[in-house]
Design an enzyme around this catalytic site. Structure first.
Site, PDB file in Angstrom:
ATOM      1  N   ASP B 432      75.487  86.947  23.130  1.00  0.00           N
ATOM      2  CA  ASP B 432      75.164  85.371  22.637  1.00  0.00           C
ATOM      3  C   ASP B 432      76.455  84.794  22.120  1.00  0.00           C
ATOM      4  O   ASP B 432      77.376  85.682  22.076  1.00  0.00           O
ATOM      5  CB  ASP B 432      74.384  85.856  21.130  1.00  0.00           C
ATOM      6  CG  ASP B 432      74.111  84.442  20.398  1.00  0.00           C
ATOM      7  OD1 ASP B 432      73.933  83.556  20.982  1.00  0.00           O
ATOM      8  OD2 ASP B 432      74.220  84.869  19.249  1.00  0.00           O
ATOM      9  N   PHE B 776      63.724  73.595   8.497  1.00  0.00           N
ATOM     10  CA  PHE B 776      64.307  73.868   9.922  1.00  0.00           C
ATOM     11  C   PHE B 776      63.304  74.322  10.774  1.00  0.00           C
ATOM     12  O   PHE B 776      62.709  75.428  10.296  1.00  0.00           O
ATOM     13  CB  PHE B 776      65.526  74.650   9.963  1.00  0.00           C
ATOM     14  CG  PHE B 776      66.312  74.436  11.542  1.00  0.00           C
ATOM     15  CD1 PHE B 776      67.122  73.200  11.814  1.00  0.00           C
ATOM     16  CD2 PHE B 776      65.852  75.502  12.400  1.00  0.00           C
ATOM     17  CE1 PHE B 776      67.574  73.282  12.974  1.00  0.00           C
ATOM     18  CE2 PHE B 776      66.459  75.199  13.569  1.00  0.00           C
ATOM     19  CZ  PHE B 776      67.328  74.337  13.924  1.00  0.00           C
ATOM     20  N   ILE B 999      75.145  77.195  33.894  1.00  0.00           N
ATOM     21  CA  ILE B 999      74.055  76.689  34.008  1.00  0.00           C
ATOM     22  C   ILE B 999      73.141  76.357  32.906  1.00  0.00           C
ATOM     23  O   ILE B 999      73.573  77.101  31.794  1.00  0.00           O
ATOM     24  CB  ILE B 999      73.184  77.846  34.885  1.00  0.00           C
ATOM     25  CG1 ILE B 999      71.683  77.165  35.412  1.00  0.00           C
ATOM     26  CG2 ILE B 999      72.842  79.064  34.198  1.00  0.00           C
ATOM     27  CD1 ILE B 999      71.180  78.092  36.633  1.00  0.00           C
ATOM     28  N   GLY B1001      69.975  75.134  30.504  1.00  0.00           N
ATOM     29  CA  GLY B1001      68.475  75.566  29.933  1.00  0.00           C
ATOM     30  C   GLY B1001      67.660  75.350  31.116  1.00  0.00           C
ATOM     31  O   GLY B1001      66.708  76.140  31.657  1.00  0.00           O
ATOM     32  N   ASP B1056      73.557  88.466  17.205  1.00  0.00           N
ATOM     33  CA  ASP B1056      73.416  88.565  15.783  1.00  0.00           C
ATOM     34  C   ASP B1056      72.405  87.940  15.204  1.00  0.00           C
ATOM     35  O   ASP B1056      71.929  88.194  14.096  1.00  0.00           O
ATOM     36  CB  ASP B1056      75.022  87.971  15.213  1.00  0.00           C
ATOM     37  CG  ASP B1056      74.967  86.499  15.187  1.00  0.00           C
ATOM     38  OD1 ASP B1056      74.412  85.974  16.129  1.00  0.00           O
ATOM     39  OD2 ASP B1056      75.222  86.072  14.165  1.00  0.00           O
TER      40      ASP B1056
END
Lengths: 370, 1378
Positions: B432, B776, B999, B1001, B1056
């Site tokens: 990540d 959110f 690349i 998504g 994380d």
């Protein structure tokens, strides 16, 4: 395979903070200890095997092994050994008739004799062995077929031997005294050795029958039931093994102390041999004086009371006369093996030396340009 | 079976992903898939509800009947109790194949014809294994029991019907329907619906650290209408009925309603539920009713056992064990046939015990006997040993100082215990970005408001300074520049003395302090970095207009903001301050209550008046957007393009926009514009013109740096005087934004459920009525707050969210052309700024707002409330409702937040790449940001070729993949031509440029589809690294799954956040970084580290070690067993294949279990084939374990062959030495056993790479224990062990020289080939290992001296980099280069 849980505490889902709820307490650092062990920095020897490091070892092994081998070989060669096969399988053999006719069921004994000539005198104590071939004393069922407790003089085991002894456990409803197949198949040939002197008279060579068994066997492992006093009483209510002619307490009529379970011939037999071809110590011929050899060279006469049939399973019977050294009986194998391995190591050492010189050039290149 | 497990795993994972996403409002959450949810969750039985009454209310009867089925609050996590322990544990244990095998052998031995040993002896291995495991289980269970007991006996105050008061009771006595009284810092004993809180606004804060490790506070709310009803809550008067869903494990969902006696229903949701094991914080007292207790609580239902992953090596091992089984079968079959034949040829032997058995049957029996005799060949104890070894390895990993984070005081957390060796075989690393490569400590960096960019240069400078300093930190200590150190000190959050020291003293002080804190600087600095923002002077200047009564209406000068711009700025900062879920607390105020709003300097009316007093009113100006007011002055606005690239309204004085205009203002207009500097220091001055303070003429001095600086200083000083507020945010972006707003004195001071207290510059504290928070959501990718504006009284929606979404929703009002123009321009500019932010690697957010008409709001509110109170589909409805609101937004501005790289990330990545690990970065960020980060962490090198794949449709995607593949192919071909000419050995270093695939998504979605999968794989396999941007969590896990499955490689995922959970679980090794985003990633990981840089040590050193250790140990174990068992097998040829053994049965069984079991364990835990420094220094060495060079099938067979040879030697040397002699069975066995022991132990010495005193000790003890044991047996065992009676054997043997001669010869002969093989292999085919291993020694000894001499002669003190000057390395590097 096994899902162990090292950190079960976290996994339990218990509020781990619950315990520390009373107060902050002393905050302990989680910092790992900086010790050589925990940081895996223990001083270590790192053996890296390369031609260079290994070749000295090969040379050293070669240098040590070859002399040892020579020593062993010489020792083995100095041992004198004479072997007489008296199975009687051969039609020319004197024991042929005995071998043919005799079976376990025979009641009368068959006697035969063998003549032989010793070329060299046997100087030191001579050990007289009987040897059997193709006799699988190490067969699993056979090995188990004994009762050590009974042999150790245990009264209850005497009357109620272990089940391992089947089918040699009871006879006519009475327990068999040394029960089991091993005892039942006790080697029962009698061997007598005569020295035929120059004028043809036969002098019986004195054969010592004591001291042929291991000390521990005679004194620790094998014991007569009820002390050594009246053995007949002690063995009352037991039966003799099926193949035996006499009960166990009458094995040695000449020496009352050599009867019962502590009969040394019996003890020797009970220590089952490792391999199908084996020898067992029968008698010892002790050296009489320092001047005369124990067995002078010449003609000998071996008288055999042929009781033990072996031909049915292609077995062989032998008598072996042998002196012994510190390394036991005659066996050139060890000496030869030591010499072979030693020289091989030496040879490999040389090969490695060449390889080392050709390929292992690491050290020479390790130089700093100046 | 495998498949089933996978499905299970998948379900659990989806579930967890689900709960994660609700619980943490992290960016890029898993998209809601309720349909999937319903499939997977066993707990969600729709239509089933539970009803809860107050225990002591009027519904006694009903209560009794209903509550009978509810579990009480007793928890029991133990598996067994005293009575059931033995049967249960045995039952559990016999689920394992190994134990069943042992049991089978033990039972087999009870069959008389098959019996090999005494019955008890065959039980020993089984008993040992069972006992060891049972003890372990018992200890664990006991610990759980103690823990349960402690938990169950915790005291809590519960309302007692008889005494009509709250009495202390134990947790376990709490029942559903009980009223629980909790005070601050108490732990919640069960799942409770909040009925009363001492907080006047009915709010209660909980800390969920016990549940998920998050320490930030979460807000919970009293059931909505209770607050209005009750003065003081009393349990007796509680007559309502609570209906809620049945217990389930979804932490973030609670649905139900409360029905009052009057029949009114009130919706209950997650916000009303206090979860078991959370802690009450910042709230005096709380009362609630228990709805779920004990094992039905959400916390308990979320309990899952430890993870179990099977490693690659273990799978491989199983294959080899199968080979062992085959070998065993062959050996037994040989024995069976041999025995049959042997029996057939026998005629009436005297030694035949049972003659009646036919040879075939006897052979069959022998087959089983041999299985018992040779049982050791199947290394069942290996499984136990592997477990133990892995525990040892974990212990060392856990204790590694290099994996300890000083700042967080955290070690590595090893959660999966059985995949240590996988760490050594990683081929693909999926990372990540945010929080993994970067700190995830967000620092506000720049912003753009109203289309004007504020670069915050000083701020950027400060950040850069920090970074530089960090890089230099290791070399030398650096003196800090004054300006920046002042600031860094001035804003230290807590415990900072607020004295008004002069700048100079502050300076020196800070410098000293910095030097003192040198060691701890990084962390201390980081936190300060995040909290403090140096305001942009330009922006500060503009803001000052607000507090300045001077009217910016004469727009002659470009530096003057227009009123519209000012309103934008104010709104922007207001949005930053309030549009979040940040919890405010301050040390001086332990209770998190909203500070009295009575402190403002003047009443609202006053402020309103004041605003009206000005010619411009920010709040009325807001309304200019609404059509009528725009219309009122359509022609009056026009653009001018200022020099500073800012837009201002040049409003002619005659046509003022709004509001009343006082004569005073017009007079001010005519006068030169004054900059009001210190007015804001004394707020009382606002509205008055103080001629003293007119310092500069703006029209002349556009930006006076000195002034601005002073300005900034003034600001910071004032901030010092602020209450020291601590913000606790769920995500670090929010915190950064709040701090940024605070830097501009737009300070969030407090928050309650329905109001916010905000300081506005020049206005003072304002209470803002909070109407709604739309939290959110990863679908919407934004959050909003609905507030009633304190000044205008309008309902305003402030929204912040991802630029892609907000830019789309920000629609220009269609009415006014000019306004439209402005907006288009703002949007265009903002987009430009956004792009540039992204290029710099900043995280971008858009801030927008929307003013709602009253009627509009009413309509929306009605539907929203409806959505909130529905039980079914609540989430969808709320989402829909939120989407309805968040339209037609007005873009206020954008922010760029910097997320700095963690320390040593580039180095780590470089090392991992050198180690042959392909690194994929999977991020939700934009392409530009991702590439930028990739550059800065050296995934991308300047000469790498970047391949980008962005496409809109599947066909295009297919074409692009094809094209890229061809391109790569072409380049590779040319490269191989070059390299083949150069005859290069190492392809990795030879490739001049490698390919990086980027690349996005959407393209990834196409590429992951079945028909394009292979193309994508082919392409990505040839790339050095792949960067997937804009990827969703689902895609992340798909990618990991694809690579892991299709390429058959071992994958590692590191992340994380909650959005990485699915990826972490999918990968072979999941690593969580315990960072800023809570513990969810850590909870689902196999290993949790605190820094990305720890990966290099974890993989390169520990992974390498663990793998080679384990592989070597397994080989050794197999060798040991084969070697020992074959001794028994060879003997069969001499005992008629009857299954006899030449050894005492005790020794036979214990030999493996005791005498030779500890050394392999030590070997497996402590062996180091290369030193840690070497492995770290030369990551290439990792490739040896990565491609499993140690444990390959050929090594297995070599080992087996060697074992065969050794056993042959070990049997036949004693055999020939004793052949024909009077040796008994045990006499033969004695030298065989002794030399086997020597060989096995010495073999290990040869195989191990390091020998420490521990090794030596263990080896000596092992050897000693054997001799001790057999000597003891030979002395004391008279009748203990029929029929192989050992008495006297060993003592006699060991007193004879022959024994030693045999042993020596056997041992040497057996080991020669192994030594020779090793020596020749190492010499003729020296691997990198051996070339480099001496370097270690040389380094430390001779080399060091030589270096010193050389250095002296060259009078150079500086150390040369390793490798360039190292003689040991020369040959290899030379060959690589040439």
């Amino acid at each position: 395979m096994m899902a162990s849980s090292y950190s079960t505490k976290e996994e339990d889902g218990h509020p781990s903070g619950a315990s520390s709820h009373g107060g902050p307490g002393a905050v302990k650092s989680k910092k790992p200890d900086n010790t050589a062990f925990k940081q895996q920095r223990l001083p270590a020897w790192q053996p890296i095997l390369t031609a260079g490091t290994v070749l000295p070892a090969f040379f050293v092994i070669g240098l040590i092994f070859i002399p040892i081998g020579i020593g062993l070989y010489v020792t083995s060669n100095n041992i004198k050994e004479y072997e007489i096969d008296y199975t009687g399988a051969d039609i020319n053999s004197s024991c042929y008739s005995c071998a043919k006719s005799y079976s376990w069921n025979s009641t009368t004994s068959c006697v035969c004799s063998v003549e032989f000539i010793l070329e060299q005198p046997f100087e030191s104590n001579v050990f007289m062995y009987y040897g059997l071939s193709n006799f699988y004393q190490n067969h699993r069922r056979y090995v188990k077929s004994r009762d050590d407790s009974q042999l150790n003089g245990d009264q209850s085991a005497l009357m109620n031997p272990s089940k391992e002894c089947e089918p040699y456990r009871t006879s006519d409803g009475k327990p068999i005294a040394p029960c089991g197949a091993i005892a039942n198949s006790l080697f029962n040939d009698t061997l007598e050795l005569y020295y035929v002197d120059s004028n043809g008279t036969r002098n019986a060579v004195p054969l010592v029958k004591k001291g042929i068994a291991w000390y521990t066997d005679k004194h620790v492992k094998f014991r007569n039931p009820g002390g050594n006093n009246n053995l007949t009483v002690a063995f009352q209510g037991t039966a003799k093994p099926v193949n035996w002619a006499k009960p166990v307490y009458e094995l040695d009529p000449s020496d009352p102390d050599n009867n019962g379970f502590i009969n040394e011939d019996f003890i020797v037999w009970m220590r089952t041999a490792a391999l199908p071809t084996f020898r067992k110590l029968y008698r010892i011929i002790q050296k009489k004086s320092s001047t005369t050899p124990t067995l002078p060279s010449g003609k000998y006469f071996l008288n055999i009371t042929y009781n033990y049939p072996v031909l049915s399973f292609d077995g062989r019977k032998r008598v072996i006369l042998s002196t012994i050294s510190w390394m036991g009986g005659k066996n050139p194998f060890l000496g030869i093996a030591y010499i072979t391995v030693g020289s091989m190591c030496f040879f490999l050492g040389v090969v490695l030396l060449i390889i080392h010189h050709k390929y292992d050039t690491r050290n020479s290149s390790a130089d700093i340009p100046n | 079976m495998e498949r089933f497990h996978w499905v299970q795993h998948r379900c659990r994972q989806l579930l967890e992903g689900q709960s994660v996403q609700h619980w943490y409002s992290a960016p890029n959450g898993v998209p809601d898939k309720n349909s999937q949810d319903a499939h997977c969750s066993p707990h969600r039985v729709s239509g089933k509800q539970r009803t809860v009454f107050g225990r002591h209310g009027p519904h006694q009867q009903e209560y009794e009947t209903i509550s009978r089925n509810y579990k009480s609050n007793v928890i029991r996590t133990t598996k067994y109790n005293l009575l059931t322990f033995i049967p249960m544990n045995l039952f559990q244990q016999f689920h394992r194949v190994a134990n069943l095998y042992f049991l089978f052998l033990a039972l087999l031995n009870w069959v008389p014809v098959v019996e090999a040993f005494q019955k008890e002896i065959t039980m020993i291995p089984l008993l040992v294994v069972l006992t060891v495991i049972a003890i372990k289980d018992a200890l664990e269970d006991y610990r759980r029991y103690l823990f349960d007991k402690k938990i169950n006996n915790n005291a809590v105050r519960v309302f007692c019907g008889k005494q009509k008061a709250y009495t202390d009771q134990r947790w376990k006595d709490v029942q559903v329907g009980d009223f629980v009284f909790l005070s601050c810092n108490e732990i919640i004993p069960a799942d409770i619906v909040l009925l009363y809180s001492s907080d006047p606004s009915g709010v209660c804060y909980i800390e969920t650290a016990n549940l998920d490790g998050e320490t930030n506070l979460k807000q919970r709310q009293v059931v909505s209408d209770l607050l209005l009803q009750g003065v003081e809550f009393s349990p007796e008067s509680f007559h309502s009925r609570i209906v809620c869903e049945n217990p389930n494990n979804d932490l973030s969902r609670f649905r139900g309603y409360m029905e009052h006696s009057s029949g009114v229903r009130v919706g209950l949701h997650n916000n009303n539920l206090l979860l078991r094991s959370c802690t009450i914080r910042n709230t005096q007292t709380v009362v609630g009713i228990v709805v779920y207790a004990g094992h039905e609580t959400k916390a308990m239902m979320n309990n899952t056992g430890p993870r179990y992953k099977r490693s690659q090596l273990e799978k491989h091992l199983n294959k080899d064990i199968l080979w062992c089984v085959v070998l065993l079968f062959i050996m037994c079959l040989t024995a069976a046939i041999g025995h049959g034949l042997w029996l057939k040829n026998l005629k009436d032997p005297v030694f035949q015990v049972d003659e009646e058995m036919s040879p075939a049957l006897a052979g069959f029996c022998v087959f089983w006997t041999m299985i018992i005799v040779l049982q050791v060949l199947i290394p069942i104890s290996l499984y136990v040993s592997i477990e133990i070894v892995k525990l040892g390895q974990i212990y060392f990993i856990h204790n590694d100082l290099a994996l300890y984070n000083e700042q967080l005081d955290s070690r590595i957390l090893c959660r999966a215990l059985n995949i240590t060796e996988e760490l050594g075989q990683i081929q693909y690393l999926f990372s990540d970005k945010t929080g993994t490569l970067t700190e995830n400590k967000m620092v506000f960096c720049r912003c753009s408001i109203y289309g004007v960019e504020y670069p915050h240069e000083e701020n950027a400078h400060r950040l850069k300074m920090y970074e530089e300093e960090k890089t230099e930190a290791a070399v030398c200590s650096m003196t800090l520049k004054s300006g920046y150190s002042v600031k860094s000190l001035s804003c230290r959050s807590l415990g900072c003395n607020r004295s008004s020291v002069s700048l100079n003293t502050l300076n020196t002080e800070s410098e000293e302090e910095e030097d003192q804190l040198f060691g701890k600087r990084t962390s201390a600095f980081c936190s300060r970095m995040a909290k403090e923002v140096v305001p942009d002077p330009e922006l500060v200047k503009k803001l000052n207009w607000l507090s300045c009564p001077v009217l910016p209406l004469s727009e002659g000068s470009p530096g003057t903001p227009s009123s519209l711009e000012l309103t934008y700025i104010i709104d922007f900062f207001l949005a930053l301050a309030i549009c979040n879920s940040v919890v405010v607390s301050s040390p001086s105020q332990p209770q998190n209550v909203v500070p009295e709003a009575g402190t403002p300097l003047r009443s609202l009316e006053e402020i309103k008046l004041m605003f009206q007093h000005f010619s411009f009113s920010p709040f009325s100006a807001l309304t200019t957007i609404s059509p009528p007011q725009i219309k009122s002055s359509p022609g009056s606005r026009q653009f001018t393009h200022g020099k500073t690239n800012s837009f201002t309204f040049s409003t002619p004085p005659s046509s003022t926009t709004v509001g009343s205009e006082s004569g005073q203002e017009s007079s001010l207009e005519t006068s030169n514009l004054k900059l009001h500097l210190s007015a804001r220091r004394e707020r009382g001055d606002i509205g008055q013109l103080d001629s003293r303070e007119t310092e500069g003429d703006i029209s002349k001095t556009k930006i006076n740096p000195d002034m601005a600086k002073q300005d900034v200083e003034g600001l910071t000083r004032e901030m010092d005087n602020d209450d020291e507020l601590v913000y606790e945010a769920e995500c670090p972006d929010e915190e950064a934004l709040v701090h940024a707003a605070r830097a501009y004195r737009c300070t969030l001071r407090g928050r309650s459920a329905d109001s916010l207290l905000v300081d506005l510059p020049g206005i003072g504290p304002l209470v803002i009525q909070l109407l709604h928070i739309l939290p959110f959501d990863s679908n919407r990718k934004m959050m909003s707050v609905v507030v009633r504006h304190p000044v205008t009284g309008q309902v305003v929606v402030y929204t912040k969210g991802a630029d892609s979404v907000v830019m789309g929703l920000a629609e220009t009002p269609t009415c006014a052309e000019q306004a439209q123009e402005i907006h288009t321009h703002i949007r265009k500019q903002s987009q430009k700024h956004l792009d540039s932010y992204a290029r710099e690697g900043l995280r971008t957010l858009c801030i927008a707002k929307k003013v709602l008409e009253e009627e509009e709001y009413e309509v929306w509110l009605k539907r929203h409330l409806l959505a909130e109170s529905s039980i079914e589909n609540r989430e969808e409805l709320i989402l829909e409702s939120a989407q309805r609101l968040e339209t037609n937004l007005t873009l206020l501005g954008t922010t760029g937040i910097v997320d700095r790289l963690q320390e040593e990330v580039p180095e780590t990545i470089e090392a991992l790449q050198r180690a042959g690990i392909k690194i994929w970065v999977l991020t939700g960020d934009k392409q530009e940001t991702a590439i930028n980060i990739a550059y800065s962490c050296k995934i991308l090198c300047p000469n790498d070729q970047l391949l980008t794949a962005n496409c809109g449709s599947k066909d295009v995607c297919a074409a692009i993949l094809e094209e890229l593949k061809l391109e790569v192919q072409r380049c590779e071909d040319s490269l191989t031509r070059i390299t083949s000419k150069k005859n290069c050995g190492n392809s990795f270093l030879c490739t001049v440029a490698s390919f990086i695939l980027v690349i996005d998504g959407q393209t990834l979605d196409w590429a992951l589809q079945e028909d394009l999968k292979s193309d994508f794989l082919e392409l990505s396999r040839r790339c050095k690294a792949v960067i997937c941007c804009r990827s969703t969590p689902l895609q992340k896990s798909q990618v990991v799954h694809l690579i892991g499955k299709e390429l058959g490689v071992i994958t590692l995922a590191v992340g994380d956040g909650a959005n990485d959970v699915s990826m972490i679980q999918m990968a072979d090794v999941g690593i969580g970084i315990s960072g800023q985003e809570g513990m969810q990633a850590v909870m689902s990981s196999d290993f949790a580290i605190s820094r990305f840089k720890h990966l290099s040590k974890l993989l390169l050193v520990h992974g390498h070690w663990c793998y080679s250790r384990l592989a070597n140990m397994i080989l050794y174990f197999i060798y040991k067993n084969v070697m020992f068992v074959n001794l028994l097998f060879w003997y069969q040829f001499f005992c008629g294949f009857s299954g006899s053994v030449m050894t005492n049965a005790w020794v036979l069984i214990i030999f493996n279990l005791l005498f030779t079991s500890i050394p392999p364990l030590i070997y497996g835990v402590l062996d180091q084939n290369m030193s840690a420094d070497l492995l770290m220094g030369l990551p290439e060495l990792y490739q040896a374990t990565q491609t499993s060079q140690v444990y390959v099938p050929c090594m297995f067979w070599i080992t087996v062959l060697d074992a065969f040879y050794q056993s042959l030697v070990c049997f036949f040397v004693p055999y020939f030495a004793l052949a024909g002699s009077d040796a008994g069975e045990l006499t033969l066995g004695s030298p065989i056993n002794a030399s086997a022991l020597f060989i096995i132990l010495l073999h290990q010495v040869l195989e191990s790479h390091t020998l420490t005193w521990i090794h030596v000790l263990v080896l000596v003890l092992s050897g000693g224990s054997y001799f001790g044991f057999v000597l003891l047996l030979s002395v004391f065992c008279v009748t203990c062990n029929p029929p192989t009676n050992p008495v006297g054997v060993e003592t006699l043997q060991m007193s004879q020289p022959l024994f030693y001669f045999v042993c020596a010869l056997t041992t040497v002969t057996a080991l020669i080939p192994r030594v020779l093989f090793r020596a020749l292999h190492n010499t003729l085919n020296p691997s990198a290992v051996l070339k480099l291993a001496p370097m270690d020694k040389v380094n430390s000894e001779k080399y060091h001296e030589r270096m010193q001499r050389w250095n002296l002669s060259h009078s150079k003190v500086k150390r040369l980099p390793l490798g360039a000057d190292n003689p040991g390395l020369e040959p290899s590097t030379a060959s690589e280069v040439s």
